[in-house]
Design an enzyme around this catalytic site. Structure first.
Site, PDB file in Angstrom:
ATOM      1  N   CYS A  62      78.808   8.091 -22.886  1.00 11.39           N
ATOM      2  CA  CYS A  62      78.853   7.360 -24.169  1.00 11.39           C
ATOM      3  C   CYS A  62      77.478   7.050 -24.763  1.00 11.39           C
ATOM      4  O   CYS A  62      77.291   7.256 -25.965  1.00 11.39           O
ATOM      5  CB  CYS A  62      79.668   6.085 -24.056  1.00 11.39           C
ATOM      6  SG  CYS A  62      80.611   5.891 -22.566  1.00 11.39           S
ATOM      7  N   ARG A  74      78.253   8.768  -9.990  1.00  8.49           N
ATOM      8  CA  ARG A  74      78.427   7.361  -9.650  1.00  8.49           C
ATOM      9  C   ARG A  74      78.394   7.222  -8.142  1.00  8.49           C
ATOM     10  O   ARG A  74      79.007   8.017  -7.429  1.00  8.49           O
ATOM     11  CB  ARG A  74      79.760   6.833 -10.199  1.00  8.49           C
ATOM     12  CG  ARG A  74      79.754   6.844 -11.718  1.00  8.49           C
ATOM     13  CD  ARG A  74      81.007   6.275 -12.301  1.00  8.49           C
ATOM     14  NE  ARG A  74      81.063   6.603 -13.727  1.00  8.49           N
ATOM     15  CZ  ARG A  74      82.138   6.478 -14.481  1.00  8.49           C
ATOM     16  NH1 ARG A  74      83.242   6.014 -13.961  1.00  8.49           N
ATOM     17  NH2 ARG A  74      82.094   6.795 -15.750  1.00  8.49           N
ATOM     18  N   GLN A  90      83.805  14.635 -16.728  1.00  5.77           N
ATOM     19  CA  GLN A  90      84.829  14.033 -17.579  1.00  5.77           C
ATOM     20  C   GLN A  90      85.112  14.945 -18.760  1.00  5.77           C
ATOM     21  O   GLN A  90      84.202  15.541 -19.316  1.00  5.77           O
ATOM     22  CB  GLN A  90      84.325  12.697 -18.136  1.00  5.77           C
ATOM     23  CG  GLN A  90      84.109  11.640 -17.068  1.00  5.77           C
ATOM     24  CD  GLN A  90      83.579  10.354 -17.678  1.00  5.77           C
ATOM     25  OE1 GLN A  90      82.618  10.379 -18.429  1.00  5.77           O
ATOM     26  NE2 GLN A  90      84.208   9.249 -17.359  1.00  5.77           N
ATOM     27  N   ASP A 125      85.340  14.293 -21.754  1.00  2.29           N
ATOM     28  CA  ASP A 125      85.031  13.097 -22.525  1.00  2.29           C
ATOM     29  C   ASP A 125      84.964  13.394 -24.019  1.00  2.29           C
ATOM     30  O   ASP A 125      84.658  14.519 -24.424  1.00  2.29           O
ATOM     31  CB  ASP A 125      83.656  12.583 -22.064  1.00  2.29           C
ATOM     32  CG  ASP A 125      83.556  11.079 -22.143  1.00  2.29           C
ATOM     33  OD1 ASP A 125      84.502  10.447 -22.647  1.00  2.29           O
ATOM     34  OD2 ASP A 125      82.525  10.545 -21.706  1.00  2.29           O
ATOM     35  N   HIS A 142      84.048  10.949 -27.842  1.00  2.00           N
ATOM     36  CA  HIS A 142      83.889   9.674 -28.515  1.00  2.00           C
ATOM     37  C   HIS A 142      84.128   9.859 -29.993  1.00  2.00           C
ATOM     38  O   HIS A 142      83.561  10.774 -30.607  1.00  2.00           O
ATOM     39  CB  HIS A 142      82.504   9.092 -28.233  1.00  2.00           C
ATOM     40  CG  HIS A 142      82.330   8.777 -26.783  1.00  2.00           C
ATOM     41  ND1 HIS A 142      81.698   9.615 -25.907  1.00  2.00           N
ATOM     42  CD2 HIS A 142      82.789   7.735 -26.050  1.00  2.00           C
ATOM     43  CE1 HIS A 142      81.754   9.095 -24.696  1.00  2.00           C
ATOM     44  NE2 HIS A 142      82.412   7.960 -24.743  1.00  2.00           N
ATOM     45  N   LYS A 164      92.894  -1.195 -24.762  1.00  2.00           N
ATOM     46  CA  LYS A 164      93.043   0.217 -24.381  1.00  2.00           C
ATOM     47  C   LYS A 164      94.475   0.601 -24.091  1.00  2.00           C
ATOM     48  O   LYS A 164      95.341  -0.258 -23.925  1.00  2.00           O
ATOM     49  CB  LYS A 164      92.171   0.519 -23.165  1.00  2.00           C
ATOM     50  CG  LYS A 164      92.554  -0.265 -21.932  1.00  2.00           C
ATOM     51  CD  LYS A 164      91.723   0.165 -20.732  1.00  2.00           C
ATOM     52  CE  LYS A 164      92.123  -0.657 -19.512  1.00  2.00           C
ATOM     53  NZ  LYS A 164      91.627  -0.140 -18.271  1.00  2.00           N
ATOM     54  N   HIS A 187      86.740   5.739 -26.943  1.00  2.48           N
ATOM     55  CA  HIS A 187      86.460   6.613 -25.793  1.00  2.48           C
ATOM     56  C   HIS A 187      87.812   7.191 -25.388  1.00  2.48           C
ATOM     57  O   HIS A 187      88.793   6.460 -25.338  1.00  2.48           O
ATOM     58  CB  HIS A 187      85.967   5.845 -24.570  1.00  2.48           C
ATOM     59  CG  HIS A 187      84.852   4.894 -24.809  1.00  2.48           C
ATOM     60  ND1 HIS A 187      83.589   5.128 -24.337  1.00  2.48           N
ATOM     61  CD2 HIS A 187      84.808   3.690 -25.412  1.00  2.48           C
ATOM     62  CE1 HIS A 187      82.818   4.096 -24.646  1.00  2.48           C
ATOM     63  NE2 HIS A 187      83.529   3.213 -25.295  1.00  2.48           N
TER      64      HIS A 187
HETATM   65 ZN   LIG Z   1      82.761   6.659 -23.246  1.00  4.64          ZN
END
Ligand SMILES: [Zn+2]
Ligand SMILES: [Zn+2]
Length: 648
Positions: A335, A364, A382, A384, A386, A470, A516
């Protein structure tokens, strides 16, 4: 008289001192037979507890989580009774219900329980159970409780921490135990019980304390339920993604590379790539733009985003360079990078929404004991994206993301799922950042999107992140296990921290809202779940190899090659097994690899320009002989049943 309100909204009057069981009987005899536990004003009570005030009552059966909990906890009392009988002098500590069954932590002193003892213990538990002993709660004064347990330092410690006047024992048969309550009416309901394992466990989970023996068990109201449960466990072992990943040559781990860092083998990499292409194609249609960002970023970036303050201490530590004061972090999230992409130029409301997508690899730190196959790793990718939009666009954007997630689930055979909407805890407004107005807008947007899309959803208050509400998707796999997959999250925090803006129709500068979202979650975890859900029999479109050509002998190798090239012309992924082996052996090996179609070619086939097709897992039943063209049609028709184009 007291007023009892029930979950369906009805309120009924009962005599004072009526019990939950009385209430159940007043509703129906059938319910009374099935009720095994209850809660009154949000506190677990016994089915025999006398109700003395107005309040709301929930009755639980075996089908409820709370019902199972009472059932399993009650069984732990019976098991403790039997263990005390068999091993005199042992010291009982705590025996709670857990997600699947229960355990009891016990100090066995010089004695030892082994697997060879399980059967006799189980038999005795069932024998006691058949005697239908009632579970009865009784108050005990602190002085008395301490006296009774004076030789048990564990119970003494527990009692010392309790208020006098709140201490209760539970009696059944000739056995008693310190207990807060939450039992089934009597032991007779326990019809099947098994001790699953024994393990070491420190008193109160502290390794400075004495190690106790934890005896794990499970019990059921029917023998059949236990049999099914054990079968399910066996099936889960067969489907373990770590085992299948090895057998199908998808991924591996190397101690030299490091724990929790998966290595994708060619077939696994091809599988990942196919999944990525599949999502990229749908995302392109949905108006996403692909971006690429580096695997590391300056520490400052994560100080700005707030990640460093929150996770810095428990994460991979900063990377230093020969330059003084220069520090980088392995990217824990994509992000912040995407916020900086947004910030590369000014935007007008007419340009929004911007949707940046990236298969971004993040790192992580997880403790080595927490690592597990592909589901808990230290580096993962991910899927991912945005979305930066105006508050007015949030509603439509949210619905678009739901459509995409449902498309992904449908194409991959996840049919059984529910959604959870996580909203604020209205009693704790200080916990959240962003204006009340924006929160209301976002929560309403999510709830109405979930409703309009016909999702089966629940609303959980207090479960939202501090920066926004969320929506999470929970899928049930083929074994009935629940996994959280796919999340869509609204964020007011990062746009603030990165000072994102756009010029509105009013010519003023405004903050965009950020969403996200990751339908897969991560490629690693998703593939693990998909492996266990399908047992490696992925949807045909995703299979690393869709067909294997087995020639009856070397004589037909040229024909086999010709068939393969015809398949490739039709975009079917195939390979040839031209080993000097019997056809039986070739078939067995192809079955292990779970290749959907086995194509057998020999003299007949070559002469007629045909192929003999055998399906995986069908033991030769339904074999057909067709032309390569016809076979290609069968494959593409089957693919189009699961993989449909994404329609925006
Ligand atoms: Zn994010
Ligand atoms: Zn109890």
């Amino acid at each position: 008289m007291i007023k009892i309100s029930l979950p369906d909204g009805s309120v009924k009057e009962f005599e004072k001192n009526s019990t939950p069981m009385d209430v159940a009987k007043s509703i129906s005899e059938g319910l009374a037979r099935n009720v095994i536990s209850a809660s009154f004003n949000n506190t677990i009570v016994e089915t025999t507890t006398k109700l003395t005030t107005d309040g709301s009552l929930i009755l639980y059966t075996w089908n409820d989580k709370e019902g199972k909990k009472a059932f399993w906890h009650s069984t732990s009392h019976v098991m403790a009774q039997v263990l005390e009988e068999k091993y005199p002098g042992i010291k009982l500590t705590l025996g709670p219900a857990i997600e699947n069954g229960f355990y009891y932590d016990i100090d066995f002193g010089d004695q030892k329980i082994t697997e060879a003892d399980f059967k006799t213990i189980e038999d005795r538990v069932l024998e006691v159970s058949r005697e239908k002993h009632e579970f009865k709660m009784r108050p005990v004064s602190k002085v008395e409780a301490l006296e009774i347990y004076k030789n048990n330092e564990y119970k003494t410690e527990l009692i010392s921490n309790l208020e006098d006047g709140t201490i209760t024992f539970c009696d059944h048969a000739n056995f008693f135990d310190l207990c807060r309550g939450g039992h089934i009416p009597n032991t007779g309901l326990i019809k099947a019980m098994k001790i699953m394992s024994v393990a070491g466990a420190y008193w109160r989970g502290d390794e400075k304390n004495k190690q106790l023996t934890r005896v794990y068990g499970i019990s059921f109201p029917k023998q059949k339920d236990l049999t099914e449960y054990l079968e399910l466990l066996e099936e889960a072992k067969r489907r373990d993604h770590r085992k299948l990943g090895k057998e199908l040559e998808l991924f591996a781990f190397s101690q030299k590379v490091g724990q929790g860092l998966p290595l994708w083998l060619p077939k696994g990499a091809a599988l990942r790539d196919r999944l990525e292409q599949f999502l990229k194609k749908a995302q392109k249609k949905a108006g996403y733009e692909q971006v690429v960002t580096p695997h590391i970023g300056q520490k400052e970036l994560y100080v700005t985003s707030g990640h460093y303050a929150k996770y810095g201490a428990d994460s991979f530590q900063p990377i230093h360079t020969p330059a003084e004061g220069e520090e980088f972090l392995l990217k824990p999230m994509n992000c912040p990078h995407h916020c900086e992409i947004y910030n590369t130029r000014p935007w007008s409301y007419k340009d929004l929404p911007k949707r940046y997508a990236e298969f971004g690899t993040v790192y992580r730190y997880e403790q080595s004991g927490e690592l597990h196959g592909l589901t808990r790793v230290r580096g993962f990718t991910q899927d991912d994206a945005h979305i930066f939009c105006t508050p007015e666009q949030l509603d439509a954007e949210f619905k678009n993301v739901i459509d995409l997630v449902l498309y992904v689930f449908g194409s991959l055979g996840f049919e059984n799922f529910t959604a959870q909407v996580s909203v604020r805890d209205l009693n704790n407004p200080d916990k959240y950042i962003g204006s009340v107005e924006n929160w209301e807008k976002a929560e309403n947007a999510i709830i109405s999107a979930a409703r309009d899309k016909g999702l089966n959803y629940i609303i959980e208050s207090g479960e939202a992140a501090f920066y926004g509400p969320k929506l999470d998707f929970m899928v049930k796999d083929a074994l009935g296990r629940q996994w959280q997959l796919g999340t869509i999250q609204v964020d007011y925090n990062l746009p603030e921290r990165f000072e994102l803006s756009y010029k509105g129709a009013d010519n003023e500068m405004h903050r965009p809202v950020m969403i996200h979202r990751a339908p897969f979650g991560s490629m690693e975890r998703f593939i693990a779940i998909l492996l266990e859900h399908t047992a490696g029999n992925f949807p045909l479109w995703l299979m690393p190899e869709q067909a294997i050509i087995l020639s009856l002998s070397e004589k037909y190798e040229n024909y086999a090659k010709k068939v393969l090239s015809l398949l490739e012309n039709n975009e079917i992924r195939g390979l040839i097994d031209n080993r000097n082996e019997t056809i039986g052996k070739k078939i067995r090996d192809a079955e292990v690899k779970k290749i959907p179609f086995m194509i057998i070619v020999g003299e007949e086939e070559e002469k007629n320009g045909t192929v003999s097709v055998r399906r995986h897992g069908q033991e030769g039943k339904g074999n057909i002989t067709v032309t390569v063209e016809e076979f290609s049609k069968i494959v593409s028709e089957e693919i189009s049943k699961t993989l449909k184009p994404f329609i925006v």
